[in-house]
Motif scaffolding. Structure first.
Motif, PDB file in Angstrom:
ATOM      1  N   GLN A 234       0.808  -1.217   0.000  1.00 45.84           N
ATOM      2  CA  GLN A 234       0.000   0.000   0.000  1.00 45.84           C
ATOM      3  C   GLN A 234       0.846   1.274   0.000  1.00 45.84           C
ATOM      4  O   GLN A 234       0.350   2.351  -0.322  1.00 45.84           O
ATOM      5  N   ARG A 235       2.124   1.147   0.315  1.00 40.96           N
ATOM      6  CA  ARG A 235       3.005   2.306   0.220  1.00 40.96           C
ATOM      7  C   ARG A 235       3.148   2.783  -1.230  1.00 40.96           C
ATOM      8  O   ARG A 235       3.565   3.912  -1.474  1.00 40.96           O
ATOM      9  N   ALA A 300      -2.585   1.814 -11.872  1.00 45.22           N
ATOM     10  CA  ALA A 300      -2.720   0.375 -11.674  1.00 45.22           C
ATOM     11  C   ALA A 300      -2.733   0.039 -10.188  1.00 45.22           C
ATOM     12  O   ALA A 300      -2.170   0.766  -9.362  1.00 45.22           O
ATOM     13  N   GLU A 301      -3.369  -1.066  -9.879  1.00 47.77           N
ATOM     14  CA  GLU A 301      -3.359  -1.566  -8.508  1.00 47.77           C
ATOM     15  C   GLU A 301      -1.928  -1.954  -8.145  1.00 47.77           C
ATOM     16  O   GLU A 301      -1.277  -2.704  -8.880  1.00 47.77           O
ATOM     17  N   PRO A 302      -1.386  -1.438  -7.052  1.00 47.17           N
ATOM     18  CA  PRO A 302       0.010  -1.777  -6.705  1.00 47.17           C
ATOM     19  C   PRO A 302       0.149  -3.253  -6.363  1.00 47.17           C
ATOM     20  O   PRO A 302      -0.792  -3.892  -5.895  1.00 47.17           O
ATOM     21  N   ARG A 303       1.342  -3.792  -6.611  1.00 46.57           N
ATOM     22  CA  ARG A 303       1.648  -5.183  -6.307  1.00 46.57           C
ATOM     23  C   ARG A 303       2.811  -5.234  -5.323  1.00 46.57           C
ATOM     24  O   ARG A 303       3.602  -4.292  -5.222  1.00 46.57           O
ATOM     25  N   PHE A 304       2.924  -6.351  -4.636  1.00 43.42           N
ATOM     26  CA  PHE A 304       4.023  -6.508  -3.687  1.00 43.42           C
ATOM     27  C   PHE A 304       5.361  -6.395  -4.403  1.00 43.42           C
ATOM     28  O   PHE A 304       6.326  -5.861  -3.865  1.00 43.42           O
ATOM     29  N   GLU A 305       5.419  -6.879  -5.639  1.00 40.39           N
ATOM     30  CA  GLU A 305       6.668  -6.809  -6.395  1.00 40.39           C
ATOM     31  C   GLU A 305       7.084  -5.359  -6.640  1.00 40.39           C
ATOM     32  O   GLU A 305       8.268  -5.031  -6.609  1.00 40.39           O
ATOM     33  N   ASP A 306       6.104  -4.469  -6.902  1.00 41.21           N
ATOM     34  CA  ASP A 306       6.417  -3.038  -7.062  1.00 41.21           C
ATOM     35  C   ASP A 306       7.111  -2.512  -5.812  1.00 41.21           C
ATOM     36  O   ASP A 306       8.124  -1.813  -5.881  1.00 41.21           O
ATOM     37  N   ALA A 307       6.534  -2.842  -4.661  1.00 43.35           N
ATOM     38  CA  ALA A 307       7.078  -2.361  -3.388  1.00 43.35           C
ATOM     39  C   ALA A 307       8.446  -2.976  -3.097  1.00 43.35           C
ATOM     40  O   ALA A 307       9.343  -2.306  -2.564  1.00 43.35           O
TER      41      ALA A 307
END
Length: 586
Positions: A234-235, A300-307
């Motif tokens: 969510q960051r 786009a909906e953020p993904r854990f990989e983005d973070a």
């Protein structure tokens, strides 16, 4: 599966206080001053890039390595001093699980039951439960070596569960396993966690991390995040966007985007490019910045990989030094360079590949996807001349690989799933051997070796043997060896299996750069986000191509009113399940 217990009543906890482990010759600790605790009741994820310290930590927990400092307790036991008591309550499944491939499923189970002293009625009842739990009841007489990748992992898990361990350590169990089998593995592990088992699951697949209650994210031996994956994801709200090219290709758009400091990461996602903005940057400026007038920017909906990538400082790769040294491939974009004509391969009466036909044009990336045991590897091996078809033709540049294999292979580069490097040769000797095998000698050989050494920064590791290298370096070496003769056609067999997302991005930066210069690529993969890089996909199941088209085409085939934007993984699973239902109704 096991008797339900509570974490508080059984003390199923792992406690680490200031744990550190160093290896001779390393500049920094493999695990540095690690303090944390892990409780049972849900799956705990252990994630991080290559060399983060994940496997070292798991081996210390299993009592296979002794920490240099700090204290470590697994269910209140010291793994070194109380190893016998620990082994009675611990299940450990390493990356290369020790199944005996020349033994059957049942013989492997009996061996592990003997080691755990599980006998008599307890053994019979345990086997019945485990075989039902893993859906291996029908395969007890099959040799372990003849099982698909997913079934091997299920058997490995079954063997690990003999003796009803209270703690389960899983080191990358999803590597090389197709999405359907991975989903089944996760279902089984969640059931075990719900029944009170303490489970630590190490993974380089970050979509798996999203299934964990909590993750430990490590980098360079240090713990840099400890908490629910959603908290980290969510960051990234508002910083993950999709942009489609209005001019040029998505590959060129991605290559350009990664050179701007405003963008910390990017991957291809179907017809769009998924970009991650640096904190504080506005996405309205992107179309002008990237010379894409009129391009639509979608949040786009953020993904854990983005973070994950953002927390590690962003994608370090911006340009491919490898693509710069590769020549432009001759030919027209409409030229068919790879073709399968009614390709069939039978082993006895079993058709592993059954009447498969497709074409790949110049400068295209064509992906062969499919569950373990579906026939894609057999098809792939025939297409690059490693297997002779029973009937049909495998053509490269119009040449039949059965009759003109020598001439055709001059145009082929092949990167095997297990990286066909020579472990007893140094990096330099591997480069020399493979360049010589491809016909390079003298000054031309030395020049090409020097180009590869510079492009991949091999100089510090030239005298090391590949077996001692991290997986990412092995991958770079395998790719460079496959490209020594500057082929215009590249066959990649699960080229990023088990590597972390940063290494995977670097790899595809090189591939995309070469494709822009006309190199044609055929790839197999179990990593569905990787399939998004393909121009077209052939989904292989039961020896046949059951669906084909672009990644977005396949996703739209399974889209519904309730799920208008399915993922590639959802498309893969739904298309296979639909085919099964269709054949049941025939």
């Amino acid at each position: 599966m096991i008797t339900k217990t509570s974490a508080t009543s059984t003390g199923h906890t792992i406690v680490l206080e200031g744990v550190e482990k160093c290896f001779k010759g390393m500049e920094r600790p493999a695990v540095a001053s690690l303090t944390t605790s892990i409780e049972s009741g849900a799956v705990m994820g252990l994630v991080g890039p290559d060399g983060a310290g994940k496997t070292t930590l798991i081996r210390m927990l299993a009592g296979l390595l002794k920490q240099d400092s700090g204290t470590l307790r697994v269910t209140n036991l010291d793994p070194i001093k109380q190893d016998r008591e620990l082994h009675a309550v611990l299940g450990y499944m390493p990356q290369k699980f020790g199944l005996y491939e020349d033994l059957s499923v049942m013989e492997n189970l009996n061996l592990y039951a003997d080691l755990r002293s599980v006998i008599g009625e307890e053994r019979r009842a345990t086997f019945e439960k485990l075989l039902t739990f893993t859906d291996l009841t029908r395969f007890t007489d099959r040799l372990a070596g003849k099982l698909s990748g997913g079934m091997k992992q299920k058997l490995g898990l079954a063997c690990t569960l003999i003796g009803q361990p209270k703690v389960l350590l899983l080191d990358e169990p999803g590597v090389g396993v197709d999405p359907i089998s991975r989903r089944e593995l996760w279902k089984m592990v969640h059931e075990l966690a719900d029944e009170g088992m303490l489970i630590l699951w190490s993974t380089s697949y970050l979509d798996e991390a999203e299934q964990c209650r909590q993750v430990l994210l490590m980098n360079e031996g240090k713990l840099i995040f400890n908490g629910p994956p959603q908290e980290l994801t969510q960051r990234m709200a508002g910083r993950s966007i999709l942009l489609s090219a209005t001019q040029g290709t998505n590959r060129k758009l991605l290559q350009k985007a990664l050179t701007f400091p405003q963008i910390t990461d990017g991957v291809i996602q179907g017809k769009a490019v998924r970009l991650i903005l640096r904190e504080g940057e506005e996405h309205q400026q992107l179309p002008a910045l990237l010379d894409q007038p009129g391009a639509e920017v979608i949040e786009a909906e953020p993904r854990f990989e983005d973070a994950f990538i953002d927390l590690l400082g962003g994608n370090p790769a911006s340009e491919s030094a490898l693509a710069k040294i590769m020549p432009i491939a001759e030919g027209h974009p409409d030229d068919v360079v790879i073709e399968s004509q009614s390709l069939t391969k039978k082993f006895g009466s079993f058709a592993a590949t059954d009447n498969v036909s497709f074409q790949v044009k110049r400068g295209e990336i064509f992906g062969l996807l499919g569950p373990n045991g579906a026939g894609k590897s057999t098809t792939f091996k025939m297409m690059c001349g490693l297997l002779v078809p029973t009937s049909g033709k495998a053509l490269v540049l119009g040449m039949d690989l059965k009759t003109s294999s020598g001439k055709a292979r001059q145009h082929l580069g092949y990167m095997a799933q297990k990286f066909s490097l020579y472990g007893n040769l140094t990096v330099e000797q591997n480069l020399k051997f493979f360049s010589g095998a491809y016909g390079l000698h003298g000054q031309k050989q030395r020049d090409k070796m020097n180009e590869m050494i510079e492009a991949f920064n091999f100089s510090p590791i030239l005298k090391q043997e590949p077996n001692a290298l991290p997986l990412g370096f092995k991958q770079r070496l395998a790719l460079s060896c496959a490209l020594m003769h500057e082929p215009d056609i590249l066959f990649l067999d699960e080229p990023t299996s088990g590597v972390d997302p940063i290494t995977r991005r670097e790899f595809w930066l090189h591939i995309n750069g070469m494709v822009e210069k006309g190199v044609t690529v055929m790839v197999t993969t179990h990593f569905m986000d990787e399939a998004e890089y393909c121009d077209r996909i052939g989904l292989v199941y039961r020896g046949k191509i059951i669906a084909s088209g672009s990644p977005d085409d396949l996703k739209q085939q399974v889209a519904t009113a309730d799920n208008i934007n399915p993922t590639m993984e959802q498309a893969f699973i739904d298309l296979v399940q639909r085919y099964d239902k269709g054949t049941e109704n025939d």
